[in-house]
Design a protein around this motif. Structure first.
Motif, PDB file in Angstrom:
ATOM      1  N   TRP A   1       0.837  -1.197   0.000  1.00  0.00           N
ATOM      2  CA  TRP A   1       0.000   0.000   0.000  1.00  0.00           C
ATOM      3  C   TRP A   1       0.875   1.251   0.000  1.00  0.00           C
ATOM      4  O   TRP A   1       1.862   1.325   0.725  1.00  0.00           O
ATOM      5  N   THR A   2       0.458   2.238  -0.821  1.00  0.00           N
ATOM      6  CA  THR A   2       1.165   3.517  -0.900  1.00  0.00           C
ATOM      7  C   THR A   2       0.138   4.637  -1.023  1.00  0.00           C
ATOM      8  O   THR A   2      -0.861   4.488  -1.726  1.00  0.00           O
TER       9      THR A   2
ATOM     10  N   TRP B   1      -3.406  10.157  -4.440  1.00  0.00           N
ATOM     11  CA  TRP B   1      -3.415   8.920  -5.223  1.00  0.00           C
ATOM     12  C   TRP B   1      -3.097   7.779  -4.277  1.00  0.00           C
ATOM     13  O   TRP B   1      -2.068   7.795  -3.599  1.00  0.00           O
ATOM     14  N   VAL B   2      -3.976   6.792  -4.215  1.00  0.00           N
ATOM     15  CA  VAL B   2      -3.798   5.646  -3.326  1.00  0.00           C
ATOM     16  C   VAL B   2      -3.574   4.399  -4.177  1.00  0.00           C
ATOM     17  O   VAL B   2      -4.343   4.123  -5.098  1.00  0.00           O
ATOM     18  N   VAL B   3      -2.517   3.684  -3.855  1.00  0.00           N
ATOM     19  CA  VAL B   3      -2.186   2.445  -4.555  1.00  0.00           C
ATOM     20  C   VAL B   3      -2.255   1.320  -3.533  1.00  0.00           C
ATOM     21  O   VAL B   3      -1.484   1.288  -2.575  1.00  0.00           O
ATOM     22  N   GLY B   4      -3.222   0.435  -3.734  1.00  0.00           N
ATOM     23  CA  GLY B   4      -3.411  -0.708  -2.836  1.00  0.00           C
ATOM     24  C   GLY B   4      -4.009  -1.839  -3.645  1.00  0.00           C
ATOM     25  O   GLY B   4      -3.430  -2.268  -4.636  1.00  0.00           O
TER      26      GLY B   4
ATOM     27  N   LYS C   1       1.907   7.869 -11.648  1.00  0.00           N
ATOM     28  CA  LYS C   1       1.065   6.851 -12.286  1.00  0.00           C
ATOM     29  C   LYS C   1       1.875   6.021 -13.271  1.00  0.00           C
ATOM     30  O   LYS C   1       1.742   4.790 -13.316  1.00  0.00           O
ATOM     31  N   LEU C   2       2.736   6.654 -14.033  1.00  0.00           N
ATOM     32  CA  LEU C   2       3.580   5.948 -14.994  1.00  0.00           C
ATOM     33  C   LEU C   2       4.507   4.965 -14.282  1.00  0.00           C
ATOM     34  O   LEU C   2       4.690   3.830 -14.733  1.00  0.00           O
ATOM     35  N   PHE C   3       5.062   5.374 -13.166  1.00  0.00           N
ATOM     36  CA  PHE C   3       5.921   4.491 -12.362  1.00  0.00           C
ATOM     37  C   PHE C   3       5.162   3.224 -11.966  1.00  0.00           C
ATOM     38  O   PHE C   3       5.668   2.101 -12.096  1.00  0.00           O
ATOM     39  N   HIS C   4       3.916   3.368 -11.504  1.00  0.00           N
ATOM     40  CA  HIS C   4       3.141   2.206 -11.076  1.00  0.00           C
ATOM     41  C   HIS C   4       2.667   1.360 -12.254  1.00  0.00           C
ATOM     42  O   HIS C   4       2.547   0.148 -12.118  1.00  0.00           O
ATOM     43  N   GLU C   5       2.394   1.982 -13.392  1.00  0.00           N
ATOM     44  CA  GLU C   5       2.025   1.218 -14.590  1.00  0.00           C
ATOM     45  C   GLU C   5       3.187   0.324 -15.020  1.00  0.00           C
ATOM     46  O   GLU C   5       2.970  -0.819 -15.404  1.00  0.00           O
ATOM     47  N   ARG C   6       4.390   0.827 -14.939  1.00  0.00           N
ATOM     48  CA  ARG C   6       5.563   0.051 -15.346  1.00  0.00           C
ATOM     49  C   ARG C   6       5.853  -1.092 -14.391  1.00  0.00           C
ATOM     50  O   ARG C   6       6.454  -2.088 -14.773  1.00  0.00           O
TER      51      ARG C   6
END
Length: 112
Positions: free
Chosen positions: A47-48, A63-66, A105-110
């Protein structure tokens, strides 16, 4: 708010200097590619939280990444209390520099 770290040092989750850098809620609504100011993460989970705006008290927008990746609101009080599966507290990435949301977002897509 300080949290112990494995090496015996402490990290403040949201120091005054960082609070002052965070724009107020809704101030970046019209910005096509808003600036992410800081990053929080669980060291023992996936989670970030990326903070774009802050109400000065408890509420972030970011922006939440989980389980999913989405824009939304999250609370400083929740970040302070939450623990990962190994009982580790949420930390702030002290090496994170303000970055445009499109780059985050690009970092997480990659990585997907």
């Amino acid at each position: 708010m300080f949290f112990p770290r494995k090496r015996g040092t402490a990290i403040e989750l949201l120091p005054k200097s960082l609070r002052e850098q965070l724009p107020p809620l809704y101030s970046q609504e019209a910005v096509a590619d808003p600036l992410v100011i800081c990053k929080f993460f669980t060291p023992d989970a996936q989670w970030t939280w990326y903070a774009l705006e802050f109400d000065g008290d408890d509420v972030f927008f970011g922006w939440v990444v989980g389980l999913e990746q989405e824009l939304g609101y999250f609370l400083l009080s929740e970040l302070t209390r939450a623990r990962g599966p190994l009982g580790l507290p949420i930390e702030r990435d002290v090496h994170f520099s303000p970055t445009r949301l499109s780059q985050v977002k690009l970092f997480h897509e990659r990585r997907s």
